[in-house]
Design an enzyme around this catalytic site. Sequence first.
Site, PDB file in Angstrom:
ATOM      1  N   ASN B 202       0.622  -1.314  -0.047  1.00 22.44           N
ATOM      2  CA  ASN B 202       0.049  -0.083  -0.066  1.00 22.44           C
ATOM      3  C   ASN B 202       0.847   0.956  -0.005  1.00 22.44           C
ATOM      4  O   ASN B 202       0.209   2.274  -0.019  1.00 22.44           O
ATOM      5  CB  ASN B 202      -1.063  -0.062   1.101  1.00 22.44           C
ATOM      6  CG  ASN B 202      -0.262  -0.332   2.369  1.00 22.44           C
ATOM      7  OD1 ASN B 202       0.893  -0.138   2.526  1.00 22.44           O
ATOM      8  ND2 ASN B 202      -0.929  -0.209   3.582  1.00 22.44           N
ATOM      9  N   GLU B 206       1.853  10.216  -4.277  1.00 24.81           N
ATOM     10  CA  GLU B 206       0.715  10.540  -5.201  1.00 24.81           C
ATOM     11  C   GLU B 206       0.894  12.118  -5.355  1.00 24.81           C
ATOM     12  O   GLU B 206       1.326  12.891  -4.343  1.00 24.81           O
ATOM     13  CB  GLU B 206      -0.731  10.310  -4.469  1.00 24.81           C
ATOM     14  CG  GLU B 206      -1.440   9.087  -4.673  1.00 24.81           C
ATOM     15  CD  GLU B 206      -2.540   8.796  -4.200  1.00 24.81           C
ATOM     16  OE1 GLU B 206      -3.099   7.647  -3.883  1.00 24.81           O
ATOM     17  OE2 GLU B 206      -3.347   9.745  -3.730  1.00 24.81           O
ATOM     18  N   ASP B 379      -8.262   6.495  -0.863  1.00 28.33           N
ATOM     19  CA  ASP B 379      -7.648   5.269  -1.952  1.00 28.33           C
ATOM     20  C   ASP B 379      -7.331   6.188  -3.131  1.00 28.33           C
ATOM     21  O   ASP B 379      -7.594   7.326  -3.247  1.00 28.33           O
ATOM     22  CB  ASP B 379      -8.700   4.268  -2.067  1.00 28.33           C
ATOM     23  CG  ASP B 379     -10.034   4.901  -2.470  1.00 28.33           C
ATOM     24  OD1 ASP B 379      -9.893   5.500  -4.048  1.00 28.33           O
ATOM     25  OD2 ASP B 379     -11.059   4.746  -1.949  1.00 28.33           O
ATOM     26  N   MET B 380      -6.610   5.430  -4.198  1.00 28.54           N
ATOM     27  CA  MET B 380      -6.160   6.124  -5.099  1.00 28.54           C
ATOM     28  C   MET B 380      -6.974   6.758  -6.175  1.00 28.54           C
ATOM     29  O   MET B 380      -6.975   7.420  -7.156  1.00 28.54           O
ATOM     30  CB  MET B 380      -4.984   5.292  -5.807  1.00 28.54           C
ATOM     31  CG  MET B 380      -5.308   4.005  -6.309  1.00 28.54           C
ATOM     32  SD  MET B 380      -4.237   3.151  -7.214  1.00 28.54           S
ATOM     33  CE  MET B 380      -4.597   1.303  -6.803  1.00 28.54           C
ATOM     34  N   SER B 384      -8.196  12.035  -0.379  1.00 38.31           N
ATOM     35  CA  SER B 384      -7.396  11.978   0.877  1.00 38.31           C
ATOM     36  C   SER B 384      -7.973  13.261   1.494  1.00 38.31           C
ATOM     37  O   SER B 384      -8.374  14.059   1.106  1.00 38.31           O
ATOM     38  CB  SER B 384      -6.003  12.048   0.465  1.00 38.31           C
ATOM     39  OG  SER B 384      -5.709  10.950  -0.166  1.00 38.31           O
ATOM     40  N   HIS B 403      -5.715   6.652  10.372  1.00 35.60           N
ATOM     41  CA  HIS B 403      -4.704   6.673   9.733  1.00 35.60           C
ATOM     42  C   HIS B 403      -5.036   6.340   8.095  1.00 35.60           C
ATOM     43  O   HIS B 403      -4.094   6.592   7.246  1.00 35.60           O
ATOM     44  CB  HIS B 403      -3.665   5.773  10.044  1.00 35.60           C
ATOM     45  CG  HIS B 403      -3.620   4.360   9.449  1.00 35.60           C
ATOM     46  ND1 HIS B 403      -4.835   3.581   9.499  1.00 35.60           N
ATOM     47  CD2 HIS B 403      -2.679   3.661   8.850  1.00 35.60           C
ATOM     48  CE1 HIS B 403      -4.706   2.326   9.169  1.00 35.60           C
ATOM     49  NE2 HIS B 403      -3.370   2.246   8.531  1.00 35.60           N
TER      50      HIS B 403
END
Lengths: 135, 480
Positions: B202, B206, B379-380, B384, B403
């Site tokens: 993980n 980014e 998640d991508m 976020s 987290h």
Amino acid sequence: MEYEILSHVSETGIRAYGTSLNNAFANAARAMFSIITKVEKVETKQKKEIKLISSSPKELLVDFLNELLFYYETESMLFSDFKVRIESSTLVAEAKGEKYRPEKHPIKTQIKATTYYNLKVNSNEDNWVQVFFDV
Amino acid sequence: MVEIKKIADFTYEIPTSAAPGMRAPGIVFSDEALLEKAKGETVLKQVENVATLPGIVKASFAMPDIHLGYGFAVGGVAAFDVDSGVISPGGVGFDINCGVRVLKTNMKLVDIKEKLEELMHELSRSIPKGVGEKGKLRLSEKELREAVTKGVSWAVKKGYGSQEDIEFCEEEGRIEGANPDKVSSRAYQRGSSQLGTLGAGNHFVEVQEVVKFFDEEAADAFGLFVGQALVMIHTGSRGFGHQVASDYLKTMGSAPGKYGFSLPDRQLAAVPIDSDEGRDYYQAMACAMNYAWLNRHMITHYTRSSFEFIFRQSISDLGLDLLYDVAHNGAKFEEHVVDGKARKLSVHRKGATRSFGPAMGQIPKAYKDIGQPVMIPGDMGRASFILRGCDKSEEQAFSSTAHGAGRLLSRKGAKKQITGAEVRTNLNKKGIVVVAGHMPSLAEEAPLAYKDVHKVVDICQGANLSLKVAELRPWGVLKG
């Protein structure tokens, strides 16, 4: 069946079977490398001898797999063929494999470590072991 | 079925009567839907297991993103009295000080979009993944011993990064008590060529855009603006930390019996803080925490170089200043008020973020009236968040918060539902550039494998664990 891959919400494990406990340990090691790469592509060009002493077969299993992960990470060794002999608290093994080559050995999963989670070593009626990895 | 009752908004209690040997209740920060999901797993059993450990103070806590782990659940928090309590490698995890940091550029995402693909490939070229390749640094054991003792300041002295990189890091990038003699030669062997490598799983780098503010005053203090391009880096202590964890899990196996208590799970491997084994583990773990801060610091250096190369501008123009760096996995000595009295505790956070409000101090001057930044990667494909620590969080869970989004599906389960190629196509359709070393791992990390991070941060806010500041959207994803 030599082994199967088990799934856990965040992690990955294996259950390995054998004609003997020695054989189940050997299959567990092969199962672990099947998580890391296409284990059938790993040729047996080099040999590593391993000797470990631990307090129980369960602890020996974790130590054995961690030992192999250590050689993978520090010497880029992938293994596919194992001979294991366990006598009380001692494990003697011979692991055969070759150096990692990116074009030949696609890495499927990086394993961080072997855990004690749901760790099982069964040598009463049939021989099988179960172990989970932190990936 | 685990016995559990709602005691406040977003707060549920597992009473000490739920399992034999519980010395404190379990407190789960969640909502009805996420709790229902957790009840079906053995994750709440792990919350109960932690509650049986000697010297636990107040409760065994579960953050909103909790999921099944090894030993402690991922998202587990527990504090132990320094005199009567334990320290547990299973409460820290294998990836010691896995954590996250955010770099702030001076640019708007819209202005760099044209070069994003080129940038992501340059980042991929300059940041070693550490999967079948080694890092750019080769340290001797002697150098590495010094590095893990000094933390980020060691790298700054070598010319990587600046003084601000130390100031804007939790613990200023160096935890006290690191003793290199307590780290095995195997850990040094694994760690010598991995400093400044991303790793797989993980872990990611980014490029993100600030899309929305919830708290303008805090966003301003953090130096954020809407449309801003940010870089988020998520990685940990690599093989060095994994080896430290494995070494001490092994040696602590037989210790609990010696100290007169038993463990419901071998993986917890707890020993008294005030014991030789406990002190040794802490001193080695501190080295691994410092290694992880150094690792993220070196990746920051490579990221800055990549930006300079692609945009042909200097760092002073591009920005890329560190917003903050937080640890997700660790056991740290902190002082907290319990029943009106200040006590020194060993706070274990495993898959949880420290959430210090202004009153706690120990945060950079620029944020002293706001609280520390808390970065929560989702998640991508979705979002976020940046939140801030708040003073109420101390009373809630020893100043801790979530987290991440938390996994919903196993890696195998995710791969059954989607392929890496499909994940890439889906992300590309949203305009997200993805560079991945390995396609199947992309499937394992697919957005559908994670809980919706929006829900997680809403619970954090609702339960006063941390407060929302800004929402971020991913645009460029680099995976190991």
